[in-house]
Design an enzyme around this catalytic site. Structure first.
Site, short mmCIF file in Angstrom:
data_model
loop_
_atom_site.label_atom_id
_atom_site.label_comp_id
_atom_site.label_asym_id
_atom_site.label_seq_id
_atom_site.Cartn_x
_atom_site.Cartn_y
_atom_site.Cartn_z
N SER A 148 0.84 -1.20 0.00
CA SER A 148 0.00 0.00 0.00
C SER A 148 0.87 1.24 0.00
O SER A 148 2.03 1.22 0.45
CB SER A 148 -0.87 0.03 1.26
OG SER A 148 -1.57 1.25 1.36
N TYR A 161 -2.51 -0.80 10.43
CA TYR A 161 -2.53 -0.97 8.98
C TYR A 161 -1.24 -0.42 8.36
O TYR A 161 -0.56 -1.10 7.61
CB TYR A 161 -3.75 -0.27 8.38
CG TYR A 161 -3.85 -0.49 6.88
CD1 TYR A 161 -4.17 -1.74 6.37
CD2 TYR A 161 -3.62 0.55 5.97
CE1 TYR A 161 -4.25 -1.97 5.00
CE2 TYR A 161 -3.70 0.33 4.60
CZ TYR A 161 -4.01 -0.92 4.12
OH TYR A 161 -4.08 -1.14 2.76
N1 NAP Z 1 -8.61 -0.51 -1.79
C1 NAP Z 1 -7.64 0.32 -1.46
O1 NAP Z 1 -7.80 1.56 -1.42
C2 NAP Z 1 -6.25 -0.22 -1.19
C3 NAP Z 1 -5.20 0.69 -1.13
C4 NAP Z 1 -3.91 0.23 -0.86
C5 NAP Z 1 -3.69 -1.13 -0.66
N2 NAP Z 1 -4.74 -2.00 -0.73
C6 NAP Z 1 -4.45 -3.41 -0.48
O2 NAP Z 1 -4.90 -4.18 -1.56
C7 NAP Z 1 -5.18 -5.50 -1.10
C8 NAP Z 1 -6.52 -5.94 -1.66
O3 NAP Z 1 -7.53 -5.15 -1.06
P1 NAP Z 1 -8.89 -4.75 -1.80
O4 NAP Z 1 -8.93 -3.27 -1.81
O5 NAP Z 1 -9.03 -5.50 -3.05
O6 NAP Z 1 -9.91 -5.22 -0.66
P2 NAP Z 1 -11.12 -6.25 -0.64
O7 NAP Z 1 -12.02 -6.02 -1.79
O8 NAP Z 1 -11.67 -6.18 0.73
O9 NAP Z 1 -10.40 -7.69 -0.85
C9 NAP Z 1 -9.64 -8.26 0.16
C10 NAP Z 1 -9.33 -9.69 -0.22
O10 NAP Z 1 -8.55 -10.26 0.82
C11 NAP Z 1 -9.09 -11.51 1.16
N3 NAP Z 1 -8.85 -11.82 2.56
C12 NAP Z 1 -9.10 -11.06 3.64
N4 NAP Z 1 -8.81 -11.73 4.77
C13 NAP Z 1 -8.36 -12.96 4.37
C14 NAP Z 1 -7.93 -14.11 5.05
N5 NAP Z 1 -7.90 -14.17 6.40
N6 NAP Z 1 -7.53 -15.19 4.33
C15 NAP Z 1 -7.57 -15.15 2.99
N7 NAP Z 1 -7.97 -14.08 2.28
C16 NAP Z 1 -8.37 -13.00 2.96
C17 NAP Z 1 -10.59 -11.38 0.89
O11 NAP Z 1 -11.15 -12.67 0.66
P3 NAP Z 1 -12.10 -13.44 1.68
O12 NAP Z 1 -12.75 -12.43 2.56
O13 NAP Z 1 -13.06 -14.17 0.79
O14 NAP Z 1 -11.19 -14.37 2.40
C18 NAP Z 1 -10.57 -10.55 -0.38
O15 NAP Z 1 -10.46 -11.38 -1.50
C19 NAP Z 1 -5.11 -5.45 0.43
O16 NAP Z 1 -3.87 -5.97 0.85
C20 NAP Z 1 -5.18 -3.97 0.74
O17 NAP Z 1 -4.50 -3.65 1.93
C21 NAP Z 1 -6.02 -1.58 -0.98
#
Ligand code: NAP
Length: 265
Positions: A148, A161
């Site tokens: 991130s 975080y």
């Molecule tokens: N969206 C943003 O603004 C943003 C910005 C910077 C970085 N990121 C990073 O990008 C990554 C993806 O996030 P996203 O924005 O796509 O969020 P999201 O839509 O909430 O997706 C999160 C994913 O992580 C999986 N996950 C969560 N807990 C888990 C566990 N215990 N075991 C296995 N899988 C797990 C979820 O699957 P299940 O719940 O089905 O297990 C889901 O597929 C994250 O690392 C986040 O920190 C996001």
């Protein structure tokens, strides 16, 4: 979330792709991309019903392998990764770690922080270590993880975080050094650092700034992975902002956070 297609950049070189955290947000959109491109894909997350639905919804030459995986159960997660690798025939070209959770925790309570530590630090390390060792044995492969923009600095409203993302970024840098020192030139480590992206992880995207669409984020990520870019901050605005945030004096960060707090009240 449905990502409209056609989106993006072709990925002619990839053959087998493993995506952890493919049920939602960035992981899901990346899974759609690689499936549509005709690659052999393995998908993992806890919500397998969403993975199955994705597998049915996206036309692909080769049906994906689907596994339930909870990174907070590290030994079971690693066993699931091994099963996925076997189902892909043992060879993996790209391991993409998208699993992660994040939220503001301004009350500074350990019980609020713990899930982020278990998911983004302990579980993350178990999976990434497995992938790295697999690539070392294989002699090649790309290990890409979505960290991130928050990795750049400790952030008052989200201590666990931001610290967990800094951990991931440092860890990836260390793995890159390890690969280089051990002559594993074909093992590439890609640290993907998005700013805000409009996924379910953001509770109120409308209150944020420079929010990137999932489609744009996927486009940047696919390009960075193809190029083997060691660290990719996405998008351009966030790339310019990153060194400023790292160099900003502490008093300035405090002033901005105070102002943001006053505006939010
Ligand atoms: N969206 C943003 O603004 C943003 C910005 C910077 C970085 N990121 C990073 O990008 C990554 C993806 O996030 P996203 O924005 O796509 O969020 P999201 O839509 O909430 O997706 C999160 C994913 O992580 C999986 N996950 C969560 N807990 C888990 C566990 N215990 N075991 C296995 N899988 C797990 C979820 O699957 P299940 O719940 O089905 O297990 C889901 O597929 C994250 O690392 C986040 O920190 C996001």
């Amino acid at each position: 979330m449905n990502v409209p297609y056609p989106v993006i950049y072709r990925t002619p070189l990839m053959r087998t792709v493993m995506i952890v955290g493919a049920s939602s947000g960035l992981g899901r959109a990346l899974a759609e991309h690689y499936l549509r491109q005709g690659h052999r894909v393995a998908l993992a997350a806890r919500r397998t019903e969403l993975l199955e639905e994705l597998a049915r919804a996206v036309p692909s030459a080769v049906p994906p392998v689907v596994e339930r995986l909870d990174v907070c159960e590290p030994s079971e997660a690693v066993a699931a990764l091994k099963r996925m690798a076997d189902a892909l025939g043992g060879h993996i070209d790209l391991y993409l770690h998208c699993s992660g959770i994040g939220r503001m925790t301004p009350e500074i309570r350990f019980e609020d922080e713990l899930p982020m530590l278990s998911t983004n630090v302990t579980g993350w390390t178990a999976c990434v270590d497995w992938a790295f060792r697999h690539f070392l044995r294989q002699g090649s492969g790309t290990l890409a993880a979505i960290t991130s923009f928050a990795a750049n600095r400790g952030l008052g409203p989200a201590p666990a975080y931001s610290a967990s993302k800094a951990f991931q970024a440092h860890y990836l840098e260390a793995l890159r050094q390890h690969a280089a020192v051990h002559g594993a030139k074909e093992v590439r480590i890609v640290d993907l650092r998005p700013g805000f992206v409009d996924t379910p992880l953001l509770a109120h995207p409308e209150r944020l700034f420079w929010v990137l669409s999932v489609e744009k984020a996927v486009c940047h990520i696919v390009r960075a992975v193809e190029a083997g870019c060691p660290v990719c901050t996405l998008s351009r605005r966030w790339r310019w902002f990153a060194p400023m945030l790292r160099l900003a004096p502490r008093w300035l960060i405090v002033r901005v956070l105070r102002k943001a707090k006053t505006c939010a009240c």
